[in-house]
Design an enzyme around this catalytic site. Sequence first.
Site, PDB file in Angstrom:
ATOM      1  N   ASP A 200     -73.258 -47.619  33.445  1.00 31.35           N
ATOM      2  CA  ASP A 200     -74.379 -48.370  33.991  1.00 31.35           C
ATOM      3  C   ASP A 200     -74.228 -49.778  34.524  1.00 31.35           C
ATOM      4  O   ASP A 200     -74.920 -50.340  35.388  1.00 31.35           O
ATOM      5  CB  ASP A 200     -75.703 -48.390  32.954  1.00 31.35           C
ATOM      6  CG  ASP A 200     -75.070 -49.045  31.677  1.00 31.35           C
ATOM      7  OD1 ASP A 200     -74.066 -49.480  31.588  1.00 31.35           O
ATOM      8  OD2 ASP A 200     -75.949 -49.269  30.629  1.00 31.35           O
TER       9      ASP A 200
ATOM     10  N   SER B 296     -72.923 -61.642  25.085  1.00 34.93           N
ATOM     11  CA  SER B 296     -72.321 -60.348  24.972  1.00 34.93           C
ATOM     12  C   SER B 296     -71.483 -59.760  24.069  1.00 34.93           C
ATOM     13  O   SER B 296     -70.868 -60.744  23.241  1.00 34.93           O
ATOM     14  CB  SER B 296     -71.554 -60.291  26.357  1.00 34.93           C
ATOM     15  OG  SER B 296     -70.750 -59.235  26.198  1.00 34.93           O
TER      16      SER B 296
ATOM     17  N   ARG C 285     -68.751 -58.241  24.699  1.00 32.20           N
ATOM     18  CA  ARG C 285     -67.696 -57.674  25.182  1.00 32.20           C
ATOM     19  C   ARG C 285     -66.440 -58.102  24.254  1.00 32.20           C
ATOM     20  O   ARG C 285     -66.109 -59.441  24.244  1.00 32.20           O
ATOM     21  CB  ARG C 285     -67.539 -58.362  26.567  1.00 32.20           C
ATOM     22  CG  ARG C 285     -67.513 -59.849  26.850  1.00 32.20           C
ATOM     23  CD  ARG C 285     -67.888 -60.112  28.251  1.00 32.20           C
ATOM     24  NE  ARG C 285     -69.034 -59.959  28.954  1.00 32.20           N
ATOM     25  CZ  ARG C 285     -69.925 -60.798  29.786  1.00 32.20           C
ATOM     26  NH1 ARG C 285     -69.221 -61.886  29.916  1.00 32.20           N
ATOM     27  NH2 ARG C 285     -71.134 -60.357  30.110  1.00 32.20           N
TER      28      ARG C 285
HETATM   29  C1  MIC Z   1     -74.268 -58.326  28.906  1.00 31.63           C
HETATM   30  O1  MIC Z   1     -75.569 -58.251  29.174  1.00 31.63           O
HETATM   31  O2  MIC Z   1     -74.032 -59.475  28.735  1.00 31.63           O
HETATM   32  C2  MIC Z   1     -73.466 -57.298  29.050  1.00 31.63           C
HETATM   33  C3  MIC Z   1     -72.744 -57.059  30.006  1.00 31.63           C
HETATM   34  O3  MIC Z   1     -74.409 -56.045  28.742  1.00 31.63           O
HETATM   35  C4  MIC Z   1     -72.662 -57.274  27.742  1.00 31.63           C
HETATM   36  C5  MIC Z   1     -71.595 -56.238  27.564  1.00 31.63           C
HETATM   37  C6  MIC Z   1     -70.395 -56.348  28.302  1.00 31.63           C
HETATM   38  O4  MIC Z   1     -70.121 -57.460  28.655  1.00 31.63           O
HETATM   39  O5  MIC Z   1     -69.793 -55.417  29.116  1.00 31.63           O
HETATM   40  C7  MIC Z   1     -73.297 -57.224  26.314  1.00 31.63           C
HETATM   41  O6  MIC Z   1     -74.469 -57.476  26.192  1.00 31.63           O
HETATM   42  O7  MIC Z   1     -72.854 -56.864  25.284  1.00 31.63           O
END
Ligand code: MIC
Length: 643
Positions: free
Chosen positions: A64, A535, A537
């Site tokens: 997504d 996030s 990440r």
């Molecule tokens: C976000 O909203 O910052 C993201 C992109 O969905 C991140 C995940 C990511 O960095 O891939 C999150 O919320 O964890």
Amino acid sequence: MGLTLTEKILSAHLVEGEMIKGTEIGIRIDQTLTQDATGTMAYLEFEAMGVPRVKTERSVAYIDHNTLQNGFMNMDDHRFIGSIAKKHGIYFSRPGNGICHQVHLERFGVPGKTLIGSDSHTPTGGGIGMIAIGAGGMDVAVAMGGGTYYITCPKVVKVELTGKLQPWVAAKDVILEVLKRLSVKGGVGKVIEYCGEGVKTLSVPERATITNMGAELGATTSIFPSDEVTYEFLKAQGREDVYTELSADSDAVYDEIVEINLSELEPMAACPHSPDNIKTVDEIGAMKIDQVCIGSCTNSSLMDMMKVAHILKGKTVHPDVSLSIAPGSKQVLSMLAENGALAIMLEAGARVLESACGPCIGMGQSPNSGGISLRTFNRNFEGRSGTADGQIYLVSPELAAASAVAGVLTDPRTLGDMPEFKMPEKFNVNDNMIVEPVPAEDMDSVEVLRGPNIKPFPTSEPMPETIDAKVSLKVGDNITTDHIMPAGAKILPLRSNIPEISKYCFAVCDETFHDRALSMGKSIVIGGSNYGQGSSREHAALAPLYLGVKAVITKSFARIHMANLINAGIIPMTFANEADYDRIDANDELMIANVADQIKNSTTIKVTNVTKGFDFDCIVNFSDRQKEMLYAGGLLNYTKNNG
Ligand code: MIC
Ligand code: SF4
């Protein structure tokens, strides 16, 4: 003494530790989700663990985030995730099927179950009474393998809702009010539990908007009870069999109580550049706007879209405004197509985007220079939109649509009577874009497809005896993971390639960081409070790891990022005395002698500023498990060592 709903679900899943607030507990995880931007790493890690089939009740891989397919990298990643999912027992939601949190709520979430997801907005599942927590990819990989997930046993905050929202005031305004009161740090170490008479006036998608954006409080998660409203939602999804009624005991004891009278709320906006910078529409006034983006996992349900369509009906988007709309899932989009709402949006001049994260993660729709953009999303961190000086306001879909027509920030209450928007009795259910995994006996027949952009993750070394390294960067308060490891259309395709993506590490703060850190070989980063918010990440830990960062010293950390640092083998430490932050500059040489011994024997360790000639104390309050991970050089090494 009665229990909160949070305590009931957590204790039913407790496998390690005791339900003592502030201590580490291990819980069993029933469900996992991943998305593509964090998923490739999570599945590489899962593979490295050597577990043939997932051991959860349900694991789902969504595509997504990264759907622009600019170059071969995106699609290679999607094929990798699709094939690895098929092999190892994971359901695969194909690109176009929708945003992970929206689809999971519709098709997979189960009240009373635990869910972890490699995305910080996983708490959306709290809208149907799940304990749903955002985590790093490695933690999700471990949970898929049947491993325990560890959190700090949370405090529980009761948000007592009374009254009923006034017409044109939205669920978004409820969470903006909570953010105004608690701030982006106010939820750290806590679960936000919604209770009270007002709960039953909110539909499941409205509840999910509130729990989704609870991530911006820094909270572990947020949760609503599972009641007749939940039942009706699940029934309309053809899933009433998974329903159970769940609520807190009437004599449950909470650590904090926040009272919100829904009837008193007004339309609000989170102003640049923080989700807790809240003002009412009246306070902001009729500000001229350039762009409106409607969608994201916060506000893309059918109900949200029906309200937007109603406001746009027979109107034209203001000539100075660009309006984009991304419905949250294929289910939502196809129902809008069927009931005519999509045609209304198109007629009004909306630019309808695919059901994906899109502009929320900077994949297109970046505003003009200094442009004012109203978005129904959950984050407005500086630069996240892709335009460094873009001015992002977070608002409800009602406010966004009314303003898109007027060209200025517009209070939706000026629209006159609000019709009753009813939840459908039956949603369109068609899971044809969800691919089932092959049975275990056929898994050898599935080939995992790897593109050339998929590089192995960086290796980390066991903890050295002494850390002697220079400060490669000093940053201030509230540094987000969007600062540490930015996303957007240019950088997101590199999520499977740590050496490449590392070139952008901290680029928002200092473009020279990458080269300097590499030339230093090893270094330490200094930060302010709430470091790493936002996030989940893990790239925000893996890129610094690749660049040789050994420790990060801050005033305080956000929960998921701190866990990701430990998983990567980077030591997160906090200043015992915050004033020491001011005494350290970039390029200072810091020395931590006998690190492992110091961490083993005390929660306070001594760091020497060799350049300036003074010692200062740092707090390292780790559980035994976290210490072992750090000694081993991270979770993967630790898992390998422990066979
Ligand atoms: C976000 O909203 O910052 C993201 C992109 O969905 C991140 C995940 C990511 O960095 O891939 C999150 O919320 O964890
Ligand atoms: Fe996607 Fe935005 Fe939700 Fe993150 S916050 S999952 S980028 S829609």
